[in-house]
Design a protein around this motif. Structure first.
Motif, PDB file in Angstrom:
ATOM      1  N   SER A 101      14.995 -22.492  87.859  1.00  0.00           N
ATOM      2  CA  SER A 101      15.783 -23.658  87.444  1.00  0.00           C
ATOM      3  C   SER A 101      16.308 -23.538  86.013  1.00  0.00           C
ATOM      4  CB  SER A 101      14.946 -24.938  87.567  1.00  0.00           C
ATOM      5  OG  SER A 101      13.901 -24.947  86.606  1.00  0.00           O
ATOM      6  N   GLU A 158      22.783 -33.788  89.037  1.00  0.00           N
ATOM      7  CA  GLU A 158      21.423 -33.537  88.564  1.00  0.00           C
ATOM      8  C   GLU A 158      20.484 -33.827  89.726  1.00  0.00           C
ATOM      9  OE1 GLU A 158      20.195 -32.373  85.612  1.00  0.00           O
ATOM     10  OE2 GLU A 158      22.285 -31.974  85.077  1.00  0.00           O
ATOM     11  N   LEU A 170      16.406 -33.763  91.149  1.00  0.00           N
ATOM     12  CA  LEU A 170      14.983 -33.687  90.864  1.00  0.00           C
ATOM     13  C   LEU A 170      14.288 -33.232  92.136  1.00  0.00           C
ATOM     14  CD1 LEU A 170      12.417 -34.163  89.182  1.00  0.00           C
ATOM     15  CD2 LEU A 170      12.456 -36.520  90.013  1.00  0.00           C
ATOM     16  N   ARG A 197      14.659 -24.607  83.525  1.00  0.00           N
ATOM     17  CA  ARG A 197      14.129 -25.791  82.854  1.00  0.00           C
ATOM     18  C   ARG A 197      12.610 -25.822  82.948  1.00  0.00           C
ATOM     19  NH1 ARG A 197      18.156 -30.643  84.819  1.00  0.00           N
ATOM     20  NH2 ARG A 197      20.075 -29.711  84.056  1.00  0.00           N
ATOM     21  N   GLU A 203      10.307 -22.517  86.803  1.00  0.00           N
ATOM     22  CA  GLU A 203      10.993 -22.491  85.515  1.00  0.00           C
ATOM     23  C   GLU A 203      12.012 -21.364  85.463  1.00  0.00           C
ATOM     24  OE1 GLU A 203       7.945 -22.304  82.526  1.00  0.00           O
ATOM     25  OE2 GLU A 203       7.317 -24.364  82.887  1.00  0.00           O
ATOM     26  N   SER A 209      15.814 -30.129  88.019  1.00  0.00           N
ATOM     27  CA  SER A 209      14.536 -30.335  87.339  1.00  0.00           C
ATOM     28  C   SER A 209      13.451 -30.351  88.406  1.00  0.00           C
ATOM     29  CB  SER A 209      14.523 -31.665  86.595  1.00  0.00           C
ATOM     30  OG  SER A 209      15.511 -31.659  85.585  1.00  0.00           O
TER      31      SER A 209
END
Length: 92
Positions: free
Chosen positions: A87, A38, A40, A89, A84, A67
């Protein structure tokens, strides 16, 4: 920064494992080396904000969950809809 993240990535894929994974994604190949990770990506206002769209795309292609967080200034350079879409998300 998450303690030990670098050691985890290096021990799993070698010293430059994430670079190799992104290199494959850059050439249109999906490299599963980042599956389960994951990431960021925090985008600030500046001309480099344009480059983050490419980075997000390459990370997703390499199998990472991405994210994105953007400042108000970053939203003047690149829209949250772009991030968006890349990704998959919602942008924070």
């Amino acid at each position: 920064m998450v303690p030990g993240w670098r050691n985890t990535l290096c021990s799993r894929h070698g010293r430059a494992g994430w670079r190799a994974a992104l290199r494959g994604a850059d050439q249109g190949e999906v490299d599963p080396r980042l599956d389960g990770y994951e990431v960021l990506v925090a985008v600030c206002g500046g001309i480099a904000a344009y480059k983050t769209a490419s980075l997000v795309s390459r990370l997703v292609q390499a199998g990472a969950g991405v994210s994105v967080a953007m400042t108000r200034s970053a939203r003047k350079f690149i829209t949250p809809l772009t991030m968006e879409s890349l990704s998959g998300r919602r942008v924070c």
